[in-house]
Design a protein around this motif. Structure first.
Motif, short mmCIF file in Angstrom:
data_model
loop_
_atom_site.label_atom_id
_atom_site.label_comp_id
_atom_site.label_asym_id
_atom_site.label_seq_id
_atom_site.Cartn_x
_atom_site.Cartn_y
_atom_site.Cartn_z
N ALA A 1 0.82 -1.22 0.00
CA ALA A 1 0.00 0.00 0.00
C ALA A 1 0.85 1.26 0.00
CB ALA A 1 -0.93 -0.01 1.22
N LEU A 2 2.07 1.18 0.51
CA LEU A 2 3.01 2.29 0.44
C LEU A 2 3.68 2.36 -0.93
CD1 LEU A 2 4.67 1.93 3.95
CD2 LEU A 2 3.74 4.09 3.09
N ILE A 3 4.02 1.19 -1.47
CA ILE A 3 4.81 1.14 -2.70
C ILE A 3 4.01 1.56 -3.92
CG2 ILE A 3 6.04 -0.42 -4.27
CD1 ILE A 3 6.72 -2.14 -1.78
N MET A 4 2.83 0.99 -4.09
CA MET A 4 2.09 1.17 -5.35
C MET A 4 1.79 2.63 -5.68
SD MET A 4 1.53 -1.35 -7.40
CE MET A 4 -0.05 -1.40 -8.24
N PRO A 5 1.19 3.42 -4.77
CA PRO A 5 0.95 4.83 -5.13
C PRO A 5 2.25 5.58 -5.38
CG PRO A 5 -0.30 4.22 -3.17
CD PRO A 5 0.66 3.11 -3.44
N ALA A 6 3.30 5.21 -4.64
CA ALA A 6 4.58 5.90 -4.79
C ALA A 6 5.19 5.66 -6.16
CB ALA A 6 5.55 5.46 -3.70
N THR A 7 5.06 4.44 -6.71
CA THR A 7 5.65 4.16 -8.02
C THR A 7 5.02 5.04 -9.10
OG1 THR A 7 4.10 2.33 -8.46
CG2 THR A 7 6.22 1.77 -7.45
N THR B 1 -4.54 4.04 -17.19
CA THR B 1 -3.68 4.54 -16.11
C THR B 1 -3.19 5.95 -16.41
OG1 THR B 1 -2.96 2.30 -15.54
CG2 THR B 1 -1.56 4.11 -14.80
N ASP B 2 -2.82 6.20 -17.67
CA ASP B 2 -2.38 7.53 -18.06
C ASP B 2 -3.51 8.55 -17.89
OD1 ASP B 2 -0.57 9.42 -19.11
OD2 ASP B 2 -1.42 9.19 -21.12
N ALA B 3 -4.73 8.15 -18.23
CA ALA B 3 -5.87 9.06 -18.09
C ALA B 3 -6.17 9.36 -16.62
CB ALA B 3 -7.11 8.45 -18.76
N GLY C 1 -2.24 7.83 -8.07
CA GLY C 1 -1.76 6.45 -8.14
C GLY C 1 -2.58 5.53 -7.27
N ALA C 2 -2.97 6.02 -6.09
CA ALA C 2 -3.77 5.21 -5.17
C ALA C 2 -5.14 4.90 -5.74
CB ALA C 2 -3.91 5.93 -3.83
N VAL C 3 -5.76 5.90 -6.41
CA VAL C 3 -7.08 5.67 -7.02
C VAL C 3 -6.97 4.60 -8.11
CG1 VAL C 3 -8.87 6.71 -8.45
CG2 VAL C 3 -7.97 7.95 -6.49
N ASN C 4 -5.97 4.70 -8.97
CA ASN C 4 -5.75 3.70 -10.02
C ASN C 4 -5.56 2.31 -9.42
OD1 ASN C 4 -4.80 3.10 -13.01
ND2 ASN C 4 -3.29 2.17 -11.67
#
Length: 569
Positions: free
Chosen positions: A124-130, A386-388, A402-405
């Motif tokens: 949960a920390l990594i994904m939005p950060a990437t 994802t770009d949108a 990023g978190a929403v995606n």
């Protein structure tokens, strides 16, 4: 060249020179998150035998990762935006690696579930950060290409996890599959400091913690309900979770609409491009995770491949994802995301429709075309979405974007495994009951066999072992009449074991076909909805354009101040 990158990318007046190396670090970070789940699918049978897991235990070993992962992403993405996106990435990698070591040392279902939950917090920390670091590091002209490579990494991880886990399982126990993540996490941590520039939001407003906690509540309760209800029945736990999820969602929306700086401006979902992209991501991963869930079982149990062989046979999916990603990079700028995404979703629906032809006589060759089409569809559809989604958020909220995606992705995946997995189990049980009707199988054995395809083959194996024992006993008996009786019983049991194994394979194959039909219908209806929602002409969200104007003005003012100071000196 600095050993540790300390200059924020926002302060540079030209694109960051090592941005493609930074993308490699971000892709490695994504790789271990996806591999953690796909590797587990092939390690689950050994883990079940070693720890004596019940079906409920195994379900929570898989989903103990999902609940904190989905629930915490939005809040942790906002915290990363405010304080440090790279810091969130590094902390997440450390937590994830620590959870993996904990899983390696685990010796009970409780400790394995706890280890998976810790890994979920790290994810949960990594994904939005990437995604936020990717968007902050790459200029808008290159962002779509970078996101395409990021998405292709997910496809690679889907197939790589089973291959690596299968290779380990040939000589080591199931716990070794947890250690796959540790060296990659360590390399990614070092790479983050050396190659990824620090980044955070330009403003320092207070975080909407109330909205964040409400998001944790409703998302966590929703995922828990999705897992609990279809698999274990709609009892008090599932119904209570549904009530909490509904009340939490209403409270979250009302709070966010009134808050001056909401953690997530829910008004964005009124924009068709944003809403359609999120729906497409959720529906696509519903289909992909659901299909992956039952295809790996079909390859292992019905077709008899071991863990490594199963992983190798999923590789056409990964190769097709890369091909689809390359195609969408060329196609989307020419025809627009509406048509590219719609084509991808049509491809996904077609792949599931082809799987409805699976039956007891199907071989691996019958699965190759659906795997390739599904991989092409993933590559075509997900990168533009994802770009949108990321493009709908200003620089100050990239972590939230990023978190929403990723929340859409995870909710879709959880729903796919729960919904299609539950349907698969019910269909398999019904088909097995029909296939064994009129036989002499005891009711208790039939109940055991109906639990899962693995349990069904275990029952058939048990009957076969009993037949072998009677045959050995007949060979040792000196009384010819008794020996003949034992041999006849052994022959009948051996025939019964073969029939039982055939019935299990046929019932599961029919269940795969039935489940694929339902998945194809869901994705097909979703394709129509997404095609309706996505606009023909693409435009950035008004608030994003407004912030970019302010950012440009601030940059110009800063440059003027620097020039004035330089002249004064």
């Amino acid at each position: 060249m600095r050993l540790v990158m300390t200059e924020p990318v926002q302060r540079t007046d030209r694109p960051y020179a090592r941005r493609w190396w930074a993308l490699l670090v971000l892709c490695l970070s994504l790789l271990i998150i996806v591999m953690a789940n796909t590797a587990l699918t092939v390690a689950a049978p050994d883990m079940t035998k070693d720890l004596g897991l019940s079906s409920a235990d195994l379900q929570w070993v898989i989903d103990g990762y999902t609940v904190p992962y989905a629930a915490l992403m939005l809040l942790l993405g906002a915290i990363g935006d405010k304080y440090s996106r790279r810091g969130a990435l590094v902390l997440g990698l450390a937590v994830f690696g620590g959870g993996a070591v904990f899983g390696y040392l685990a010796d009970s279902s409780t400790t394995v579930i706890a280890a998976r939950a810790v890994m979920g917090v790290g994810a949960a920390l990594i994904m939005p950060a990437t995604l936020s670091l990717l968007a902050a590091t790459f200029p808008r002209a290159e962002r779509a290409k970078a996101i395409t490579l990021w998405t292709a990494t997910a496809g690679l991880a889907i197939a790589t996890g089973p291959v690596v886990a299968g290779a380990l399982l040939r000589d080591h126990g199931w716990s070794s599959t947890f250690l796959i993540n540790v060296p990659i996490a360590a390399v990614a941590i070092v790479g983050a400091f050396v190659l990824v520039p620090p980044s955070r939001a330009g403003h320092h407003d207070r975080i909407d913690y109330v909205g964040g906690l409400l998001s944790v509540t409703w998302t966590g309760a929703l995922v828990y309900m999705i897992i609990e209800g279809p698999h274990f029945g709609w009892g008090v736990k599932a119904v209570s979770a549904a009530v909490v999820a509904g009340a939490g969602l209403v409270g979250f929306v009302l709070w966010e609409l009134r808050h001056p700086r909401p953690i997530l401006d829910v008004r964005r979902f009124a924009h068709r491009r944003f809403a359609g992209s999120n729906l497409a991501v959720a529906l696509f991963f519903l289909a992909v995770f659901g299909a992956f869930y039952y295809l790996t079982q079909h390859l292992q149990f019905v077709l008899g491949y071991d863990a490594l062989e199963t992983g190798v046979r999923m590789l056409p999916l990964a190769g097709a994802v890369f091909a689809g990603s390359a195609l969408t990079g060329w196609l989307t700028p020419r025809v627009g995301m509406k048509w590219t995404v719609s084509a991808g979703m049509v491809g996904g629906t077609t792949a599931l429709a082809l799987l409805t032809r699976v039956d007891a006589g199907s071989a691996y060759g019958d699965l190759v075309a659906p795997l390739i089409i599904l991989g092409l569809a993933i590559g075509l559809a997900l990168s533009p979405c994802t770009d949108a989604i990321m493009g709908a958020f200003p620089e100050s909220e990239l972590g939230v974007g990023g978190a929403v995606n990723d929340t859409s992705l995870e909710l879709g995946g959880s729903l796919g495994i729960a919904l299609l997995g539950s349907l698969l189990a019910t269909s398999y049980g019904d088909h097995l009951t029909d296939a064994t009707a009129g036989g002499k199988l005891p009711a208790s054995a039939l109940d055991t066999a109906r639990d899962s395809v693995g349990a069904g083959y275990a029952v058939a194996q048990g009957i076969g072992e009993k037949a072998h024992q009677l045959g050995a006993q007949a060979a040792r008996t000196t009384d010819p009449q008794q020996a003949a009786q034992l041999e006849q019983q052994a022959t009948e049991l051996a025939t019964g074991a073969r029939r039982m194994a055939d019935a299990v394979g046929s019932a599961f194959s029919d269940a795969v076909a039935h489940t694929s039909l339902v998945g194809a219908v869901i994705l097909g209806i979703g394709t129509v909805l997404v095609a309706f929602l996505l606009p023909r002409h693409e435009a950035a969200a008004p608030e994003v354009e407004e912030e970019e104007k302010h950012t440009e003005k601030d940059t110009e003012k800063g440059a003027e101040r620097e020039a004035t100071d330089s002249a004064a000196r």
